[in-house]
Write a protein that holds these residues in place. Structure first.
Motif: not given
Length: 380
Positions: A88-107
């Motif tokens: 759970t912790a690993l998936v949350t961390l990976i999801g947060g990192v991916l969300a950061y870079f994905a949102s950066g690209r989207a913005l």
């Protein structure tokens, strides 16, 4: 939360959603997994009890084997629970990192839009419109921005046209007044002292108004002047210093120039810009001081610094000195002459050439004006 950027807000919200989803999945899967393990342990024990033909040493239903099986199942449940929390912790961390870079690209379009807004100046409004071929979320934003730029450009154009028309209308009567006063002074050399003082005052003020209208006319017609000359700055600045040498000599001021570079632009306008900056430095510098002009380069820019040894410009006025008719000290400005348009004209010329002008440093020991221009061959 208000101080966080939009990218971090999206990242934190996405990480919270991923964490909530993982916790829910962990709880449901963990609960069902525990139940299945208990059932498997019970089934194995029951299976051993109904197979009496199996030797006791191999009987899974014996008391010792049953206890061991219970311990194994219990350990397996604990291991399963700990492992699920790690996942759970690993998936949350990976999801947060991916969300950061994905949102950066989207913005990224929003960042590009913000960067373009930072370069908007009154002199480049026509070139500041952004493409409307953007994401649907930004389409209305870009249309509104382009409409605002169009309205601002039209307003500044109307202002320039009014200044030009007013200058044209004022220039002729002022020239006529100057001619008539000079003619009157020649025809009546023996006028009373009071009349002579009045004529002198009228001539000075008329000359000042003529200078102001000429400058306004120049500012309104700047955009019609082509800026495609190849200009070598050192000879141009040397010419400016030579022309201003008599003014500097009156105050015992030494003039110096160092450095050289090439820029694109209009030679007459560049001369006028440097002339105004150096003249301003001479007028406000202390007697028996020095005015230095240095030319440097940094990346694709040419930096021209004009340093005097005057009384400085208060920090609250350093952006306002480039506004038309602004004076830091009105009494001193009247004493030194000028109409308050010299630095405003400098700002207009610098902007027309794709450059900037600013007060880089100022104190009671002097002021450094910095003009930044694109190097020769660099697009504005």
């Amino acid at each position: 939360m208000k101080d966080l950027s939009l990218q971090w807000r999206i990242t934190l919200m996405t990480a919270a959603l991923v964490c909530a989803a993982c916790l829910s999945t962990n709880f449901l899967v963990g609960y069902s997994g525990m139940q299945y393990m208990d059932e498997i342990g019970s089934e194995v024990s029951a299976y051993g009890n109904v197979n009496e033909d199996i030797p006791k040493s191999f009987d899974p239903g014996s008391e010792d084997v049953g206890n061991e099986l219970t311990i194994v199942v219990s350990d397996a449940q604990k291991s399963f629970g700990v492992t699920s929390w790690y996942i759970t912790a690993l998936v949350t961390l990976i999801g947060g990192v991916l969300a950061y870079f994905a949102s950066g690209r989207a913005l990224r379009p929003l960042r590009a839009f913000a960067a373009q807004i930072e370069h908007v100046q009154p002199g480049n409004l026509a070139d500041s419109k952004i493409s409307e071929d953007v994401l649907p979320e930004f389409k209305r934003f870009s249309e509104s921005f382009n409409g605002m730029i169009h309205r601002l450009d039209a307003g500044f154009a109307a202002q320039r046209q009014f200044s030009g028309n007013a200058a044209h209308e004022l220039r002729t009567p002022l020239a006529l007044m100057q001619t008539q006063m000079e003619l009157f002074a020649v025809e009546h050399p023996d006028v009373p002292p009071a009349t002579n003082d009045l004529l002198t005052l009228l001539r000075d003020q008329t000359e000042r108004m003529s200078s102001m209208t000429s400058t306004l006319l120049e500012m309104s017609e700047l955009r019609a002047i082509p800026c495609n000359d190849e200009i070598e700055l050192a000879p141009l600045i040397e010419e400016v210093l030579a022309d201003l040498a008599p003014l500097a000599d009156q105050k015992g001021i030494a003039l110096a120039c160092r450095g050289n570079n090439l820029v694109n632009g209009s030679d007459p306008l560049m001369y006028r810009m440097m002339f105004n900056l150096v003249e301003n430095a001479i007028r406000y510098s202390r007697p028996a001081s020095t005015v230095d002009v240095t030319v440097d380069e940094e990346d694709d820019r040419v930096l021209v610094r004009i340093e005097d040894e005057g009384f400085g410009i208060p920090e609250q006025h350093r952006d306002s000195v480039f506004q038309p008719f602004f004076r830091v000290d009105k009494s001193r400005s009247r004493e030194y002459g000028g109409v308050g348009l010299g630095l405003s004209l400098v700002w207009e010329i610098a902007t027309l050439h794709g450059g900037t002008i600013e007060v880089e440093n100022s104190s009671s020991h002097g002021t450094v004006m910095l003009a930044t221009l694109p190097k020769l061959g660099v697009t504005k």
